[in-house]
Design an enzyme around this catalytic site. Structure first.
Site, PDB file in Angstrom:
ATOM      1  N   ASP A  12       0.809  -1.222   0.000  1.00  0.00           N
ATOM      2  CA  ASP A  12       0.000   0.000   0.000  1.00  0.00           C
ATOM      3  C   ASP A  12       0.841   1.270   0.000  1.00  0.00           C
ATOM      4  O   ASP A  12       0.429   2.316   0.527  1.00  0.00           O
ATOM      5  CB  ASP A  12      -0.968   0.022   1.203  1.00  0.00           C
ATOM      6  CG  ASP A  12      -1.878  -1.187   1.205  1.00  0.00           C
ATOM      7  OD1 ASP A  12      -2.221  -1.658   0.110  1.00  0.00           O
ATOM      8  OD2 ASP A  12      -2.242  -1.660   2.295  1.00  0.00           O
ATOM      9  N   LYS A  15       1.794   2.204  -5.115  1.00  0.00           N
ATOM     10  CA  LYS A  15       2.301   1.671  -6.386  1.00  0.00           C
ATOM     11  C   LYS A  15       1.362   1.973  -7.549  1.00  0.00           C
ATOM     12  O   LYS A  15       1.804   2.304  -8.652  1.00  0.00           O
ATOM     13  CB  LYS A  15       2.499   0.145  -6.260  1.00  0.00           C
ATOM     14  CG  LYS A  15       3.506  -0.242  -5.189  1.00  0.00           C
ATOM     15  CD  LYS A  15       3.549  -1.740  -4.972  1.00  0.00           C
ATOM     16  CE  LYS A  15       2.293  -2.330  -4.368  1.00  0.00           C
ATOM     17  NZ  LYS A  15       2.057  -1.961  -2.956  1.00  0.00           N
ATOM     18  N   GLY A  39      -4.608  -4.082  -3.890  1.00  0.00           N
ATOM     19  CA  GLY A  39      -5.589  -3.031  -4.149  1.00  0.00           C
ATOM     20  C   GLY A  39      -4.799  -1.785  -4.500  1.00  0.00           C
ATOM     21  O   GLY A  39      -4.161  -1.193  -3.631  1.00  0.00           O
ATOM     22  N   HIS A  40      -4.770  -1.430  -5.769  1.00  0.00           N
ATOM     23  CA  HIS A  40      -3.964  -0.299  -6.236  1.00  0.00           C
ATOM     24  C   HIS A  40      -4.887   0.849  -6.621  1.00  0.00           C
ATOM     25  O   HIS A  40      -5.687   0.724  -7.553  1.00  0.00           O
ATOM     26  CB  HIS A  40      -3.081  -0.735  -7.424  1.00  0.00           C
ATOM     27  CG  HIS A  40      -2.044  -1.748  -7.035  1.00  0.00           C
ATOM     28  ND1 HIS A  40      -1.106  -2.238  -7.903  1.00  0.00           N
ATOM     29  CD2 HIS A  40      -1.786  -2.343  -5.835  1.00  0.00           C
ATOM     30  CE1 HIS A  40      -0.319  -3.099  -7.273  1.00  0.00           C
ATOM     31  NE2 HIS A  40      -0.716  -3.183  -6.017  1.00  0.00           N
ATOM     32  N   GLN A 222       1.888  -5.962  -3.335  1.00  0.00           N
ATOM     33  CA  GLN A 222       2.332  -6.118  -1.938  1.00  0.00           C
ATOM     34  C   GLN A 222       3.610  -5.293  -1.716  1.00  0.00           C
ATOM     35  O   GLN A 222       3.787  -4.293  -2.392  1.00  0.00           O
ATOM     36  CB  GLN A 222       2.552  -7.599  -1.587  1.00  0.00           C
ATOM     37  CG  GLN A 222       1.256  -8.407  -1.489  1.00  0.00           C
ATOM     38  CD  GLN A 222       0.679  -8.795  -2.820  1.00  0.00           C
ATOM     39  OE1 GLN A 222       1.327  -9.424  -3.635  1.00  0.00           O
ATOM     40  NE2 GLN A 222      -0.573  -8.447  -3.070  1.00  0.00           N
TER      41      GLN A 222
HETATM   42  P1  GDP Z   1      -0.788   0.464  -3.524  1.00  0.00           P
HETATM   43  O1  GDP Z   1      -1.404  -0.816  -3.088  1.00  0.00           O
HETATM   44  O2  GDP Z   1       0.687   0.491  -3.313  1.00  0.00           O
HETATM   45  O3  GDP Z   1      -1.149   0.851  -4.927  1.00  0.00           O
HETATM   46  O4  GDP Z   1      -1.399   1.588  -2.568  1.00  0.00           O
HETATM   47  P2  GDP Z   1      -2.943   1.739  -2.128  1.00  0.00           P
HETATM   48  O5  GDP Z   1      -3.707   2.273  -3.268  1.00  0.00           O
HETATM   49  O6  GDP Z   1      -3.426   0.482  -1.502  1.00  0.00           O
HETATM   50  O7  GDP Z   1      -2.803   2.775  -0.944  1.00  0.00           O
HETATM   51  C1  GDP Z   1      -2.311   4.037  -1.128  1.00  0.00           C
HETATM   52  C2  GDP Z   1      -3.381   5.037  -0.701  1.00  0.00           C
HETATM   53  O8  GDP Z   1      -2.812   6.317  -0.567  1.00  0.00           O
HETATM   54  C3  GDP Z   1      -4.479   5.198  -1.730  1.00  0.00           C
HETATM   55  O9  GDP Z   1      -5.672   5.519  -1.059  1.00  0.00           O
HETATM   56  C4  GDP Z   1      -4.005   6.380  -2.554  1.00  0.00           C
HETATM   57  O10 GDP Z   1      -5.069   7.063  -3.188  1.00  0.00           O
HETATM   58  C5  GDP Z   1      -3.358   7.233  -1.506  1.00  0.00           C
HETATM   59  N1  GDP Z   1      -2.215   8.041  -1.939  1.00  0.00           N
HETATM   60  C6  GDP Z   1      -1.263   7.747  -2.850  1.00  0.00           C
HETATM   61  N2  GDP Z   1      -0.318   8.704  -2.861  1.00  0.00           N
HETATM   62  C7  GDP Z   1      -0.675   9.620  -1.934  1.00  0.00           C
HETATM   63  C8  GDP Z   1      -0.070  10.833  -1.470  1.00  0.00           C
HETATM   64  O11 GDP Z   1       0.997  11.249  -1.887  1.00  0.00           O
HETATM   65  N3  GDP Z   1      -0.745  11.505  -0.488  1.00  0.00           N
HETATM   66  C9  GDP Z   1      -1.924  11.058   0.024  1.00  0.00           C
HETATM   67  N4  GDP Z   1      -2.500  11.776   0.978  1.00  0.00           N
HETATM   68  N5  GDP Z   1      -2.500   9.928  -0.398  1.00  0.00           N
HETATM   69  C10 GDP Z   1      -1.883   9.204  -1.360  1.00  0.00           C
HETATM   70  P1  IMO Z   2      -0.959  -4.056  -2.322  1.00  0.00           P
HETATM   71  O1  IMO Z   2      -0.515  -4.568  -3.680  1.00  0.00           O
HETATM   72  C1  IMO Z   2      -0.998  -4.611   1.977  1.00  0.00           C
HETATM   73  C2  IMO Z   2      -1.056  -8.730   3.471  1.00  0.00           C
HETATM   74  C3  IMO Z   2      -2.318  -9.206   4.145  1.00  0.00           C
HETATM   75  C4  IMO Z   2      -1.750 -10.238   5.108  1.00  0.00           C
HETATM   76  C5  IMO Z   2      -0.625 -10.846   4.300  1.00  0.00           C
HETATM   77  C6  IMO Z   2      -0.995 -12.143   3.601  1.00  0.00           C
HETATM   78  O2  IMO Z   2      -2.246  -3.338  -2.347  1.00  0.00           O
HETATM   79  O3  IMO Z   2       0.154  -3.317  -1.666  1.00  0.00           O
HETATM   80  P2  IMO Z   2      -2.540 -12.766   1.535  1.00  0.00           P
HETATM   81  O4  IMO Z   2      -3.958 -12.439   1.233  1.00  0.00           O
HETATM   82  O5  IMO Z   2      -1.576 -12.283   0.505  1.00  0.00           O
HETATM   83  O6  IMO Z   2      -2.332 -14.209   1.849  1.00  0.00           O
HETATM   84  O7  IMO Z   2      -2.210 -11.966   2.906  1.00  0.00           O
HETATM   85  O8  IMO Z   2      -0.248  -9.887   3.326  1.00  0.00           O
HETATM   86  N1  IMO Z   2      -1.270  -8.177   2.106  1.00  0.00           N
HETATM   87  C7  IMO Z   2      -1.205  -6.877   1.808  1.00  0.00           C
HETATM   88  N2  IMO Z   2      -1.031  -5.802   2.605  1.00  0.00           N
HETATM   89  N3  IMO Z   2      -1.118  -4.449   0.653  1.00  0.00           N
HETATM   90  C8  IMO Z   2      -1.264  -5.514  -0.159  1.00  0.00           C
HETATM   91  O9  IMO Z   2      -1.244  -5.429  -1.504  1.00  0.00           O
HETATM   92  C9  IMO Z   2      -1.362  -6.804   0.417  1.00  0.00           C
HETATM   93  N4  IMO Z   2      -1.540  -8.042  -0.073  1.00  0.00           N
HETATM   94  C10 IMO Z   2      -1.469  -8.880   0.969  1.00  0.00           C
HETATM   95  O10 IMO Z   2      -2.960  -8.149   4.814  1.00  0.00           O
HETATM   96  O11 IMO Z   2      -1.165  -9.581   6.205  1.00  0.00           O
HETATM   97 MG    MG Z   3      -2.921  -1.509  -1.824  1.00  0.00          MG
END
Ligand code: GDP
Ligand code: IMO
Ligand code: MG
Length: 421
Positions: A12, A15, A39-40, A222
């Site tokens: 998270d 990416k 979840g991107h 991840q």
């Molecule tokens: P990913 O899994 O690495 O793609 O990241 P996620 O989407 O799960 O989580 C990142 C969260 O931070 C999302 O809700 C984005 O919309 C938000 N986000 C990304 N970059 C920024 C930033 O620079 N500032 C803030 N406040 N939010 C951000």
């Molecule tokens: P993105 O791509 C954050 C965590 C789960 C759990 C562990 C194992 O959005 O960064 P799994 O379902 O893979 O067997 O879970 O890994 N986990 C993540 N945490 N971002 C993710 O993906 C994750 N994908 C799995 O919460 O602790």
């Molecule tokens: Mg994510």
């Protein structure tokens, strides 16, 4: 050449936002591991999307997107996901290729995930319950089913045989909270949908593109601390999330790997169980969760929050050979007077700057360095040098410690709130 963008923390990191931001520089964006546990989030022109299996280049018209062989696919979730983005990219079928070697997540894989987690009680991994672990286990156990199998005559037989084995395992867990018939109905309907997508030998597509001089971006899912080999085992996911995973997950030889972009938040988060040395279980942790909207993009679970951990970052930069850093969510730290950054861990054996192999059982306390905070707002449209001097000190400290330049600063979820140096 294949450049790579991957997370340096516990997932998270942002990416999705950055892969989308960088896509105009690439011909192809490809996912190489993970599945719908990811979840991107993407946020552009007032529109917000969360992608789980589809690469984050899908919203750019000229870009080909590949779901590589290293990814595990839940047909039901992929169909739902494509349904959510169809109005924004009605031509997705022309620009999305799916590897015939990618493994399928069956309904019973998801049930097994739930059964396994339930059996662990308070020691559960905190899995996303998407069936990731059981699917990768079948893959390495040589009993998985691949996307390409679904167009072969023996598919139903293979499916039934696999499900019978899964049901034996589920019974051994004593788990009964499922309705397989209902799940199977959805599964087979979605399999019909998946068979209509472009199913390809993606390793050939990618290598032909490399030889034609095309530019490819491999998008990690991840984070490095969730890597099955080097992460906080057993509280990890079941795939290789590190740069090395690109070779297996796409069929690319190491010599074709180009630049490695390592992405991190200006603080830390983790969702699910497992060690988190700099975790804040106090008002500051709550503030970071609130200001950063730290709730899982896939499961909605609150994310655990903490200070930036340089010990973990040094480790993951080393493992990935990071060339350039991308720093996210510095805006969330705006207005906090004093910030802390962990620079080492205190352990019964002395001070260490290494992540211990027994991270889960290690008694360790982070050693913090204090930093002065920055004001309530950081402008995203005036360039790097216009940013507050306390903020620049924080960035320079990170660069010096990691001996790697911070190339991109993200100051908001939206695509345009990004500073490229
Ligand atoms: P990913 O899994 O690495 O793609 O990241 P996620 O989407 O799960 O989580 C990142 C969260 O931070 C999302 O809700 C984005 O919309 C938000 N986000 C990304 N970059 C920024 C930033 O620079 N500032 C803030 N406040 N939010 C951000
Ligand atoms: P993105 O791509 C954050 C965590 C789960 C759990 C562990 C194992 O959005 O960064 P799994 O379902 O893979 O067997 O879970 O890994 N986990 C993540 N945490 N971002 C993710 O993906 C994750 N994908 C799995 O919460 O602790
Ligand atoms: Mg994510």
């Amino acid at each position: 050449m294949v450049d790579v963008i991957l997370g340096l923390q516990w997932g998270d990191e942002g990416k999705g936002k950055i892969a989308d931001y960088l896509t105009p520089r690439y011909d192809i964006v490809a996912r190489f591991q993970g599945g719908p546990n990811a979840g991107h989030s993407l946020d552009f022109e007032g529109k917000k999307f969360v992608l789980n299996t589809v690469p984050s280049g899908i919203f750019h018209k000229g870009t080909l997107n590949i779901i590589g062989n290293g990814v595990v696919i839940d047909p039901v979730r992929l169909q739902e996901e494509l349904g959510r983005i169809e109005h924004e990219c009605p031509d997705y079928r022309d620009r999305l290729l799916v590897s015939r070697k990618a493994h399928l997540i069956l309904p019973t894989h998801r049930i097994l995930d739930a059964a396994s987690e339930a059996s662990k009680g308070e020691h559960k991994i905190g899995s996303t319950l998407r069936g990731i672990g059981p699917t990768y286990r079948d893959k390495t156990g040589r009993s998985g089913i691949r996307v390409g199998d679904s167009t072969e005559p023996g598919f139903m037989e293979l499916y039934q045989k696999t499900v019978q084995e899964h049901l034996r395992q589920i019974q051994a867990y004593g788990y009964t909270a499922f309705d397989l018939a209902a799940e199977e109905e959805k599964f087979f309907a979605s399999m019909d949908f998946i068979r209509q997508l472009q199913l390809v030998n993606s390793e050939y597509v990618i290598n032909e593109a490399i030889h034609a001089g095309k530019k490819i971006l491999a998008e990690g899912a991840q984070g490095s601390m969730l890597d099955v080999e080097f992460g906080s085992y057993p509280f990890v996911t079941s795939s290789v999330t590190l740069a090395g995973g690109v070779c297996n997950g796409l069929g690319v030889a190491p010599k074709h790997i180009g630049k490695i972009y390592g992405i991190f938040k200006a603080y830390c988060t983790r969702v699910g169980s497992g060690p988190f040395p700099t975790e804040l279980n106090d008002d500051m942790g709550e503030l970071l969760r609130k200001k950063g909207h730290e709730f899982g993009a896939t499961t909605g679970r609150p994310r655990r929050t903490g200070w930036l951990d340089m010990v973990a970052l040094q480790y993951t930069c080393m493992l990935n050979g990071v060339d350039e850093l991308i720093m996210m969510k510095s805006d969330v730290l705006c207005g906090i007077d004093q910030l802390k950054v962990a620079t080492a861990y205190n352990t019964p054996g002395g001070t260490t700057r290494e992540v211990p192999a027994n991270l889960c059982s290690a008694e360790l306390k982070p050693i913090y360095q204090d930093f002065r905070g920055w004001p309530n707002e950081l402008p995203h449209d005036k360039g790097y040098d216009a940013l507050d001097s306390n903020f620049l000190t924080y960035v320079e400290f990170i660069e010096q410690t990691l001996k790697t330049p911070v190339r991109v600063i993200s100051l908001g979820p939206e695509r345009h709130k990004t500073i490229m140096r």
